[in-house]
Design a protein around this motif. Structure first.
Motif, PDB file in Angstrom:
ATOM      1  N   LEU A  38      93.719  46.444  72.880  1.00  0.00           N
ATOM      2  CA  LEU A  38      94.530  47.347  72.927  1.00  0.00           C
ATOM      3  C   LEU A  38      93.758  48.721  73.459  1.00  0.00           C
ATOM      4  O   LEU A  38      92.956  49.196  72.561  1.00  0.00           O
ATOM      5  CB  LEU A  38      95.524  47.713  71.818  1.00  0.00           C
ATOM      6  CG  LEU A  38      96.391  46.560  71.281  1.00  0.00           C
ATOM      7  CD1 LEU A  38      96.973  46.844  69.812  1.00  0.00           C
ATOM      8  CD2 LEU A  38      97.598  46.327  72.300  1.00  0.00           C
ATOM      9  N   GLU A  39      93.879  48.967  74.684  1.00  0.00           N
ATOM     10  CA  GLU A  39      93.135  50.069  75.221  1.00  0.00           C
ATOM     11  C   GLU A  39      94.147  51.105  75.935  1.00  0.00           C
ATOM     12  O   GLU A  39      95.196  50.883  76.478  1.00  0.00           O
ATOM     13  CB  GLU A  39      92.268  49.472  76.625  1.00  0.00           C
ATOM     14  CG  GLU A  39      91.566  50.460  77.101  1.00  0.00           C
ATOM     15  CD  GLU A  39      90.849  51.647  76.297  1.00  0.00           C
ATOM     16  OE1 GLU A  39      89.989  51.243  75.561  1.00  0.00           O
ATOM     17  OE2 GLU A  39      91.026  52.858  76.640  1.00  0.00           O
ATOM     18  N   LYS A  40      93.802  52.386  75.431  1.00  0.00           N
ATOM     19  CA  LYS A  40      94.748  53.659  75.727  1.00  0.00           C
ATOM     20  C   LYS A  40      94.589  53.912  77.481  1.00  0.00           C
ATOM     21  O   LYS A  40      95.620  54.032  77.994  1.00  0.00           O
ATOM     22  CB  LYS A  40      94.317  54.602  74.965  1.00  0.00           C
ATOM     23  CG  LYS A  40      94.857  55.982  75.190  1.00  0.00           C
ATOM     24  CD  LYS A  40      94.301  57.099  74.260  1.00  0.00           C
ATOM     25  CE  LYS A  40      92.833  57.648  74.755  1.00  0.00           C
ATOM     26  NZ  LYS A  40      92.402  58.768  73.959  1.00  0.00           N
ATOM     27  N   ASP A  46      85.641  57.016  82.763  1.00  0.00           N
ATOM     28  CA  ASP A  46      84.292  57.579  82.357  1.00  0.00           C
ATOM     29  C   ASP A  46      84.124  57.753  80.968  1.00  0.00           C
ATOM     30  O   ASP A  46      85.001  57.713  80.320  1.00  0.00           O
ATOM     31  CB  ASP A  46      84.432  59.139  83.015  1.00  0.00           C
ATOM     32  CG  ASP A  46      83.872  58.885  84.299  1.00  0.00           C
ATOM     33  OD1 ASP A  46      83.112  58.266  84.863  1.00  0.00           O
ATOM     34  OD2 ASP A  46      84.079  60.258  85.307  1.00  0.00           O
ATOM     35  N   HIS A  47      82.700  57.601  80.753  1.00  0.00           N
ATOM     36  CA  HIS A  47      82.589  57.902  79.373  1.00  0.00           C
ATOM     37  C   HIS A  47      81.139  58.158  79.249  1.00  0.00           C
ATOM     38  O   HIS A  47      80.265  57.796  79.969  1.00  0.00           O
ATOM     39  CB  HIS A  47      82.595  56.505  78.547  1.00  0.00           C
ATOM     40  CG  HIS A  47      82.805  56.739  76.905  1.00  0.00           C
ATOM     41  ND1 HIS A  47      81.822  57.187  76.024  1.00  0.00           N
ATOM     42  CD2 HIS A  47      83.711  56.356  76.384  1.00  0.00           C
ATOM     43  CE1 HIS A  47      82.121  57.172  74.993  1.00  0.00           C
ATOM     44  NE2 HIS A  47      83.612  56.825  74.960  1.00  0.00           N
ATOM     45  N   VAL A  48      80.773  59.231  78.349  1.00  0.00           N
ATOM     46  CA  VAL A  48      79.388  59.678  78.060  1.00  0.00           C
ATOM     47  C   VAL A  48      78.619  58.633  77.166  1.00  0.00           C
ATOM     48  O   VAL A  48      79.134  57.941  76.637  1.00  0.00           O
ATOM     49  CB  VAL A  48      79.442  61.126  77.219  1.00  0.00           C
ATOM     50  CG1 VAL A  48      79.814  60.934  75.822  1.00  0.00           C
ATOM     51  CG2 VAL A  48      77.961  61.864  77.671  1.00  0.00           C
ATOM     52  N   GLU A  50      74.925  56.931  78.506  1.00  0.00           N
ATOM     53  CA  GLU A  50      74.645  55.835  79.312  1.00  0.00           C
ATOM     54  C   GLU A  50      73.275  55.324  79.012  1.00  0.00           C
ATOM     55  O   GLU A  50      73.057  54.239  79.729  1.00  0.00           O
ATOM     56  CB  GLU A  50      74.608  56.500  80.910  1.00  0.00           C
ATOM     57  CG  GLU A  50      75.882  57.329  81.478  1.00  0.00           C
ATOM     58  CD  GLU A  50      76.068  58.574  80.786  1.00  0.00           C
ATOM     59  OE1 GLU A  50      75.326  59.034  80.185  1.00  0.00           O
ATOM     60  OE2 GLU A  50      77.136  59.348  81.442  1.00  0.00           O
ATOM     61  N   SER A  51      72.386  55.879  78.581  1.00  0.00           N
ATOM     62  CA  SER A  51      71.142  55.384  78.423  1.00  0.00           C
ATOM     63  C   SER A  51      70.853  54.620  77.250  1.00  0.00           C
ATOM     64  O   SER A  51      71.193  54.608  76.075  1.00  0.00           O
ATOM     65  CB  SER A  51      70.063  56.746  78.339  1.00  0.00           C
ATOM     66  OG  SER A  51      68.891  56.183  78.230  1.00  0.00           O
ATOM     67  N   GLN A  52      70.444  53.094  77.537  1.00  0.00           N
ATOM     68  CA  GLN A  52      70.452  52.247  76.341  1.00  0.00           C
ATOM     69  C   GLN A  52      69.014  51.874  76.124  1.00  0.00           C
ATOM     70  O   GLN A  52      68.195  52.409  76.361  1.00  0.00           O
ATOM     71  CB  GLN A  52      70.985  50.957  77.057  1.00  0.00           C
ATOM     72  CG  GLN A  52      72.367  51.092  77.595  1.00  0.00           C
ATOM     73  CD  GLN A  52      72.887  49.575  78.033  1.00  0.00           C
ATOM     74  OE1 GLN A  52      72.450  48.591  77.997  1.00  0.00           O
ATOM     75  NE2 GLN A  52      74.142  49.584  78.451  1.00  0.00           N
TER      76      GLN A  52
HETATM   77  C1  LIG Z   1      76.938  63.629  73.862  1.00  0.00           C
HETATM   78  C2  LIG Z   1      76.848  62.057  73.635  1.00  0.00           C
HETATM   79  C3  LIG Z   1      75.888  61.207  74.130  1.00  0.00           C
HETATM   80  C4  LIG Z   1      75.437  60.064  74.193  1.00  0.00           C
HETATM   81  N1  LIG Z   1      74.421  59.514  74.670  1.00  0.00           N
HETATM   82  C5  LIG Z   1      74.267  58.184  74.351  1.00  0.00           C
HETATM   83  C6  LIG Z   1      73.167  57.513  75.100  1.00  0.00           C
HETATM   84  O1  LIG Z   1      72.433  57.958  75.913  1.00  0.00           O
HETATM   85  N2  LIG Z   1      72.800  56.174  74.567  1.00  0.00           N
HETATM   86  C7  LIG Z   1      73.634  55.321  73.896  1.00  0.00           C
HETATM   87  O2  LIG Z   1      73.343  54.349  73.499  1.00  0.00           O
HETATM   88  N3  LIG Z   1      74.691  56.116  73.335  1.00  0.00           N
HETATM   89  C8  LIG Z   1      75.194  57.291  73.454  1.00  0.00           C
HETATM   90  N4  LIG Z   1      76.224  57.735  72.912  1.00  0.00           N
HETATM   91  C9  LIG Z   1      76.938  57.153  72.064  1.00  0.00           C
HETATM   92  C10 LIG Z   1      77.717  56.035  72.849  1.00  0.00           C
HETATM   93  O3  LIG Z   1      78.615  56.785  73.821  1.00  0.00           O
HETATM   94  C11 LIG Z   1      78.711  55.535  71.826  1.00  0.00           C
HETATM   95  O4  LIG Z   1      77.976  54.843  70.971  1.00  0.00           O
HETATM   96  C12 LIG Z   1      79.531  54.232  72.387  1.00  0.00           C
HETATM   97  O5  LIG Z   1      80.476  54.702  73.356  1.00  0.00           O
HETATM   98  C13 LIG Z   1      80.521  53.851  71.202  1.00  0.00           C
HETATM   99  O6  LIG Z   1      81.167  52.813  71.831  1.00  0.00           O
HETATM  100  P1  LIG Z   1      82.720  52.245  70.926  1.00  0.00           P
HETATM  101  O7  LIG Z   1      83.064  51.038  71.821  1.00  0.00           O
HETATM  102  O8  LIG Z   1      82.667  52.146  69.679  1.00  0.00           O
HETATM  103  O9  LIG Z   1      83.451  53.460  71.559  1.00  0.00           O
HETATM  104  P2  LIG Z   1      84.020  54.169  72.968  1.00  0.00           P
HETATM  105  O10 LIG Z   1      82.935  53.688  73.897  1.00  0.00           O
HETATM  106  O11 LIG Z   1      84.501  55.509  72.589  1.00  0.00           O
HETATM  107  O12 LIG Z   1      85.542  53.250  73.219  1.00  0.00           O
HETATM  108  C14 LIG Z   1      86.685  53.481  72.548  1.00  0.00           C
HETATM  109  C15 LIG Z   1      87.784  53.095  73.345  1.00  0.00           C
HETATM  110  O13 LIG Z   1      89.079  53.242  72.517  1.00  0.00           O
HETATM  111  C16 LIG Z   1      89.928  53.723  73.241  1.00  0.00           C
HETATM  112  N5  LIG Z   1      90.931  54.374  72.420  1.00  0.00           N
HETATM  113  C17 LIG Z   1      90.941  55.574  71.683  1.00  0.00           C
HETATM  114  N6  LIG Z   1      92.188  55.593  71.112  1.00  0.00           N
HETATM  115  C18 LIG Z   1      92.872  54.664  71.263  1.00  0.00           C
HETATM  116  C19 LIG Z   1      94.131  54.371  70.767  1.00  0.00           C
HETATM  117  N7  LIG Z   1      94.801  55.090  69.983  1.00  0.00           N
HETATM  118  N8  LIG Z   1      94.618  53.241  71.091  1.00  0.00           N
HETATM  119  C20 LIG Z   1      94.280  52.322  72.059  1.00  0.00           C
HETATM  120  N9  LIG Z   1      92.874  52.742  72.632  1.00  0.00           N
HETATM  121  C21 LIG Z   1      92.122  53.722  72.196  1.00  0.00           C
HETATM  122  C22 LIG Z   1      89.255  54.730  74.183  1.00  0.00           C
HETATM  123  O14 LIG Z   1      90.002  55.003  75.421  1.00  0.00           O
HETATM  124  C23 LIG Z   1      88.099  53.930  74.541  1.00  0.00           C
HETATM  125  O15 LIG Z   1      87.922  53.385  75.768  1.00  0.00           O
HETATM  126  C24 LIG Z   1      76.460  59.379  73.171  1.00  0.00           C
HETATM  127  C25 LIG Z   1      77.580  59.899  72.765  1.00  0.00           C
HETATM  128  C26 LIG Z   1      77.673  61.380  72.745  1.00  0.00           C
HETATM  129  C27 LIG Z   1      78.971  61.916  72.213  1.00  0.00           C
END
Ligand SMILES: Cc1cc2nc3c(=O)[nH]c(=O)nc-3n(C[C@H](O)[C@H](O)[C@H](O)COP(=O)(O)OP(=O)(O)OC[C@H]3O[C@@H](n4cnc5c(N)ncnc54)[C@H](O)[C@@H]3O)c2cc1C
Length: 575
Positions: A38-40, A46-48, A50-52
């Motif tokens: 389920l994706e909002k 876009d998402h911050v 990027e560097s892995q």
């Molecule tokens: C400033 C900053 C810099 C960063 N730099 C790096 C980096 O250089 N390298 C790195 O490895 N990591 C970095 N990160 C961390 C990285 O962005 C996260 O670790 C990663 O995005 C986590 O993935 P995730 O799938 O848990 O969450 P997310 O990528 O945030 O995905 C969550 C998803 O859930 C969806 N969602 C939210 N609420 C709901 C809802 N109620 N119902 C349905 N869907 C919902 C959102 O739309 C989103 O698509 C950085 C983070 C920050 C804040």
């Protein structure tokens, strides 16, 4: 109004890397499972972040979409360029020798040196490829489907409610919603700030920026540049696009009296190196911010729910470890969920070990981030700082031991092969330590030639290991925070060390192990020597120096697979 319900086996909230990795690996190993994401948002979005780090590549490969990611042409990351620590000079830190990358043709395959490179991935495209891949493997993906309410009965999730009123019921509910943590909040799980760091990040995307350092065919380094108020990142995302951010203490932001956008512009202007890279570039013009993101969740699971990825916790981005922790955690949860559907007798133990591993990784990176920030000061201050961080975890140590524990501790317990889900292999890490502390650090194995197993205060425990779709219950040694798996390289090394103490005999056995294929893993000599070095660093092994025996010269292991011996009074020769 009554809405039709949706029923599934696993309901995942969030289609980011955590959600799509989880969905893909559940379905890879159990294609009959019903998985709903389920994706909002509507992807691509876009998402911050990027560097892995290179460990991500192996998980993408296991998911079966490494080729699609490679075909997208994201810049290769071979390491980082820093202005940090004791010097104003720029210095590089590489995962892999850049000369190896010069020989790489793209698109390539996940093999050879490509196992040690990472991507600088534009998240809009990267996350979209992963989500589409999960869909192709059989996941039902519902975009623009925000979960707005968690219906619960005590600690059990009863159902999820979507914005349009539809109700989703599942056997297991997973929060992969990122920092929002929609299920975490719904279940009343508290979060804990694990660090005294209170930072704010501000960033924007730039078109037509120069690539900071182009190494061979598309190899790049992320730029990490400290300045008096904080530090900047510069991540090349493609031929024309770059992500540029500024991180500083919240107090610095408040006392500056500037808007986030104005402070961001000022930070760029303060940095001649970054300014020169964007001389001809234009920003998108929407500076984004986020604050206080280093935290852990007090619980990561309940009766029929789990937290994964950033919903579970997050460490400051200085080491770019967020995606590594997210992908690795989601991978393990996929294995565990498939195991739980078979109703094993040790379900509670399995869940607890999941939480334990994720929390340890996040905390380790938070503490490591603290360590990096502290390294802006003097080395002596830094060592004292390490003692305080170790003390906060209940570990009492000397400054030297605390330094070693923070820099290398916990890195050796993650799998049967060489250490994974960590920033870098121990010897590479030592190069970083040397840069930060302005002291030269070598392989410990070069200064010792008699090794003995150190099993003081060690317990033997069975812990889960995640291999080819199966949760395998394997024996480990456990001492305090540290764990050492007794299979793979570590198992072989433990057996050899129980029988031999002379390093030359140990190395002969290691060479034979590698020549015989290393139990099917085809390890290089360097990988196994790094595992031995890790055992030494974590005190599973203690060493001494016998003046009548030769010492190893391991520096050249970076470039070839020979071990060199440096005999007392004699020149180095190859064995
Ligand atoms: C400033 C900053 C810099 C960063 N730099 C790096 C980096 O250089 N390298 C790195 O490895 N990591 C970095 N990160 C961390 C990285 O962005 C996260 O670790 C990663 O995005 C986590 O993935 P995730 O799938 O848990 O969450 P997310 O990528 O945030 O995905 C969550 C998803 O859930 C969806 N969602 C939210 N609420 C709901 C809802 N109620 N119902 C349905 N869907 C919902 C959102 O739309 C989103 O698509 C950085 C983070 C920050 C804040």
């Amino acid at each position: 109004m009554q809405h039709a319900g949706i029923e599934t086996d696993v309901a995942i909230i969030g289609g980011g890397p955590g959600g799509s990795t989880l969905a893909s690996l559940i379905l890879k190993y159990a294609p009959h499972r019903r998985v709903l994401v389920l994706e909002k948002e509507k992807f691509p979005r876009d998402h911050v972040g990027e560097s892995q780090l290179p460990a991500v590549a192996g998980i993408i490969h296991e998911m079966g979409c490494w080729d699609q990611i490679e075909d997208a042409g994201f810049p290769l990351k071979v390491g980082a360029t820093y202005r940090w620590g004791t010097t104003e000079e720029l210095w590089d830190f590489d995962f892999i020798d850049p000369r190896e990358v010069e020989r790489i043709d793209r698109p390539g395959r996940y093999e050879g040196p490509r196992r040690f490179t990472a991507f600088q991935a534009d998240r809009a495209r990267y996350d979209d490829i992963l989500l589409r891949h999960a869909e192709a493997l059989g996941a039902a993906v519902m975009e623009e489907s925000q979960v707005v309410k968690i219906h619960r009965d005590g600690d059990r999730v009863e159902s999820l409610e979507l914005r349009d009123g539809r109700i989703v019921t599942a056997s297991y509910y997973i929060d992969a919603s990122g920092h929002i943590g929609v299920l975490r909040r719904g279940m009343g799980v508290k979060t804990k700030a694990e660090s005294s760091l209170r930072n704010i990040a501000m960033w924007d995307y730039w078109e037509n920026a120069d690539w900071a350092a182009e190494i061979g065919v598309g190899g790049t380094r992320v730029q990490v540049m400290s300045q008096s108020g904080g530090w900047m990142w510069f991540i090349p995302l493609g031929p024309t696009r770059a992500s540029i951010g500024f991180v500083c203490p919240v107090d610095h932001y408040k006392t500056s009296g500037l808007s986030a956008d104005a402070l961001y512009r000022q930070a760029i202007a303060n940095d001649a190196h970054i300014s020169s890279l964007i001389e001809h570039a234009t920003p998108r013009g929407t500076t984004r911010t986020t604050t206080d993101w280093s935290f852990t969740s007090e619980r990561l699971y309940g009766d029929n729910w789990f937290l994964v990825g950033e919903a579970a916790g997050f460490a400051d981005p200085i080491l770019a470890a967020g995606l590594t922790i997210t992908h690795a955690g989601a991978r393990e949860l996929a294995y565990i969920l498939n195991d739980l559907f078979d109703e094993p007798r040790d379900a509670e133990w399995l869940k607890a070990s999941y939480a334990d591993t994720q929390l340890r990784r996040i905390r380790q990176h938070i503490r490591f981030a603290d360590f990096w920030y502290a390294a802006k000061g003097r080395f002596e201050d830094l060592k004292e700082h390490c003692v305080r961080i170790a003390g906060a975890s209940g570990v009492r140590m000397t400054p030297e031991a605390a330094w070693r524990w923070l820099a290398q501790g916990g890195f050796a317990h993650d799998g049967p092969g060489p250490p994974t889900t960590k920033t870098d292999a121990p010897p590479s890490l030592k190069q970083v330590l040397g840069k930060l502390a302005a002291t030269k650090r070598e392989w410990a194995l070069e200064t010792l030639n008699v090794l003995t197993l150190n099993l003081d205060d060690v317990d033997r425990e069975v812990l889960p290991v995640f291999v080819e779709g199966k949760v395998v219950r394997e024996a480990h040694w456990v001492r305090g925070q540290d764990r050492l798996i007794l299979t793979g390289h570590y198992g072989m090394l433990s057996e050899v060390l129980a029988e031999e103490s002379d390093l030359s005999k140990i190395v002969e056995r290691i060479k034979r192990y590698c020549a015989d294929g290393g139990g099917g893993r085809q390890p290089s000599l360097r990988q196994v020597m790094e595992s031995l070095e890790a055992m030494l660093n974590e005190r599973w092994v203690v060493g001494s120096y016998d003046t009548n025996k030769p010492c190893l010269a391991l520096g050249r292991l970076e470039h070839d697979d020979q071990v060199h011996w440096n005999e007392a009074g004699a020149s180095t020769h190859t064995v």
